[in-house]
Design an enzyme around this catalytic site. Sequence first.
Site, mmCIF file in Angstrom:
data_model
loop_
_atom_site.group_PDB
_atom_site.id
_atom_site.type_symbol
_atom_site.label_atom_id
_atom_site.label_comp_id
_atom_site.label_asym_id
_atom_site.label_seq_id
_atom_site.Cartn_x
_atom_site.Cartn_y
_atom_site.Cartn_z
ATOM 1 N N ASP A 142 1.998 -1.948 -4.503
ATOM 2 C CA ASP A 142 0.642 -1.406 -4.551
ATOM 3 C C ASP A 142 -0.034 -1.978 -5.780
ATOM 4 O OD1 ASP A 142 -1.647 0.564 -4.512
ATOM 5 O OD2 ASP A 142 -0.413 1.485 -2.953
ATOM 6 N N TYR A 190 -15.429 -0.591 8.486
ATOM 7 C CA TYR A 190 -13.995 -0.320 8.677
ATOM 8 C C TYR A 190 -13.608 -0.589 10.140
ATOM 9 C CZ TYR A 190 -9.819 2.716 9.003
ATOM 10 O OH TYR A 190 -8.563 3.232 9.217
ATOM 11 N N GLY A 194 0.851 -1.203 0.000
ATOM 12 C CA GLY A 194 0.000 0.000 0.000
ATOM 13 C C GLY A 194 0.876 1.238 0.000
HETATM 14 P P1 NAD Z 1 -4.746 4.967 1.597
HETATM 15 O O1 NAD Z 1 -6.124 4.620 1.181
HETATM 16 O O2 NAD Z 1 -4.253 6.340 1.365
HETATM 17 O O3 NAD Z 1 -3.700 3.971 0.950
HETATM 18 C C1 NAD Z 1 -3.942 2.601 0.829
HETATM 19 C C2 NAD Z 1 -3.115 2.102 -0.352
HETATM 20 O O4 NAD Z 1 -3.388 0.693 -0.472
HETATM 21 C C3 NAD Z 1 -3.498 2.744 -1.687
HETATM 22 O O5 NAD Z 1 -2.346 3.204 -2.346
HETATM 23 C C4 NAD Z 1 -4.161 1.633 -2.460
HETATM 24 O O6 NAD Z 1 -3.932 1.686 -3.870
HETATM 25 C C5 NAD Z 1 -3.489 0.410 -1.862
HETATM 26 N N1 NAD Z 1 -4.281 -0.805 -2.042
HETATM 27 C C6 NAD Z 1 -5.628 -0.930 -2.096
HETATM 28 N N2 NAD Z 1 -5.955 -2.200 -2.307
HETATM 29 C C7 NAD Z 1 -4.806 -2.900 -2.394
HETATM 30 C C8 NAD Z 1 -4.505 -4.252 -2.622
HETATM 31 N N3 NAD Z 1 -5.464 -5.176 -2.808
HETATM 32 N N4 NAD Z 1 -3.199 -4.621 -2.643
HETATM 33 C C9 NAD Z 1 -2.214 -3.715 -2.472
HETATM 34 N N5 NAD Z 1 -2.442 -2.413 -2.276
HETATM 35 C C10 NAD Z 1 -3.731 -2.010 -2.233
HETATM 36 O O7 NAD Z 1 -4.646 4.598 3.160
HETATM 37 P P2 NAD Z 1 -3.677 5.245 4.246
HETATM 38 O O8 NAD Z 1 -4.353 6.456 4.759
HETATM 39 O O9 NAD Z 1 -2.295 5.321 3.760
HETATM 40 O O10 NAD Z 1 -3.832 4.160 5.410
HETATM 41 C C11 NAD Z 1 -2.936 3.089 5.531
HETATM 42 C C12 NAD Z 1 -3.367 2.253 6.730
HETATM 43 O O11 NAD Z 1 -3.418 3.081 7.906
HETATM 44 C C13 NAD Z 1 -4.748 1.619 6.603
HETATM 45 O O12 NAD Z 1 -4.743 0.368 7.224
HETATM 46 C C14 NAD Z 1 -5.626 2.549 7.387
HETATM 47 O O13 NAD Z 1 -6.745 1.902 7.914
HETATM 48 C C15 NAD Z 1 -4.694 2.971 8.504
HETATM 49 N N6 NAD Z 1 -5.101 4.239 9.091
HETATM 50 C C16 NAD Z 1 -4.976 5.402 8.387
HETATM 51 C C17 NAD Z 1 -5.393 6.592 8.958
HETATM 52 C C18 NAD Z 1 -5.281 7.900 8.217
HETATM 53 O O14 NAD Z 1 -5.751 8.933 8.747
HETATM 54 N N7 NAD Z 1 -4.672 7.928 7.041
HETATM 55 C C19 NAD Z 1 -5.926 6.596 10.257
HETATM 56 C C20 NAD Z 1 -6.079 5.387 10.921
HETATM 57 C C21 NAD Z 1 -5.635 4.218 10.350
HETATM 58 C C1 AKB Z 2 -10.600 7.428 8.409
HETATM 59 O O1 AKB Z 2 -11.096 8.574 8.545
HETATM 60 O O2 AKB Z 2 -11.188 6.454 7.968
HETATM 61 C C2 AKB Z 2 -9.176 7.257 8.889
HETATM 62 C C3 AKB Z 2 -9.147 6.741 10.285
HETATM 63 C C4 AKB Z 2 -9.281 7.671 11.422
HETATM 64 O O3 AKB Z 2 -9.031 5.566 10.482
HETATM 65 N N1 AKB Z 2 -8.490 8.494 8.739
#
Ligand code: NAD
Ligand code: AKB
Length: 317
Positions: A37, A143, A11
């Site tokens: 990715d 989620y 990812g």
């Molecule tokens: P994002 O959606 O920006 O990035 C996810 C990436 O995964 C994308 O580039 C997408 O193309 C790739 N992806 C989707 N399906 C895929 C697959 N089958 N195989 C390989 N890659 C795939 O998400 P993010 O914000 O970078 O979040 C990353 C992790 O952190 C997630 O688990 C999310 O739940 C967690 N998280 C993020 C936040 C936040 O605020 N960004 C907060 C809490 C938790």
């Molecule tokens: C979302 O809004 O889904 C994420 C998270 C807090 O997990 N940024």
Amino acid sequence: MSSQKKILVIGSNGQIGTVLTKKLGQKFGFENVIGSDLRMPDAPTKFIFEECSVLNKEKLEDIIYRHKISDVYLLAAYLSAKGEKNIDKAWDLNMTGLLNVLNFAKQKKIQKIFWPSSIAVFGPSTPKNNVQQYAITEPTTIYGVSKLAGESLCHYYHNKFGIDVRSIRYPGLIGWDSMPGGGTTDYAVDIFHEALKNQEYTCFLSKDRTLPMMYMDDAIKATILIMEAQANKIQIRTSYNLSACHFSPNELAEEIKKYIPSFQITYKPDDRDQLAKGWPASINDKHARNDWGWKPNFNLSQMVSDIVLNLRNRYKK
Ligand code: NAD
Ligand code: AKB
């Protein structure tokens, strides 16, 4: 297995992956970082890139074998807002992806896993403020349900098979270097771009919807800190609460106005406001602080100052 650390970020094109791969490359050498990715990244990367879905076990196993991967950061997921529109796909990606990676560790093909959870494991029955590590977790999004199940899966694999899997419940993350991918907290990134480009923003959350938030620099710092901690320091094998700051859209807008006085915000809450309504306003992270020395560097005003500076430079170019 080689003793050299070789890292796979699954990812790597996403909001966190874009920044994390750069930081891991600077720390451990770009030759030791492999990003993967669904599609090729938009710009050339200094690290090695492999196009692969985390759901494609055979291809993933081949990547792990060819690059002698030791550590996996599993970031591929459907986030909260996108998940509500794709329930089956969200469950499949969030759970099967994790299970695939945990099983590679069980088969001793990799040594260590980072997998993030979220404040979305909490729900309306959780107290709103200063939410404790072991507070009620009754999520109301697919989620949040998948993250809670994922936490239990990590705990189970650690206890039963000794898998070294480490996890953080990230709050909403905000950075200037990458764009978010379908979450409820995405407004807090969009607002900066609109403020600098158009001096106005229509927010999809309510004016006073306070949420736990964190600057991307702090999130990356915590991620590398927990992964580099000695295994015996990691006392919680579900997922750690993590906190830096909390604020409402109104408070964020007021802080941005200090740099862009003409900035105007209006509010048009949509479905995402209902998701945010079920989440905590602030988080207690004493276990992360006590167990592996976590401490954030950025409060709201420090974060806004840094983002405005970096984005002004970007938009000048
Ligand atoms: P994002 O959606 O920006 O990035 C996810 C990436 O995964 C994308 O580039 C997408 O193309 C790739 N992806 C989707 N399906 C895929 C697959 N089958 N195989 C390989 N890659 C795939 O998400 P993010 O914000 O970078 O979040 C990353 C992790 O952190 C997630 O688990 C999310 O739940 C967690 N998280 C993020 C936040 C936040 O605020 N960004 C907060 C809490 C938790
Ligand atoms: C979302 O809004 O889904 C994420 C998270 C807090 O997990 N940024």
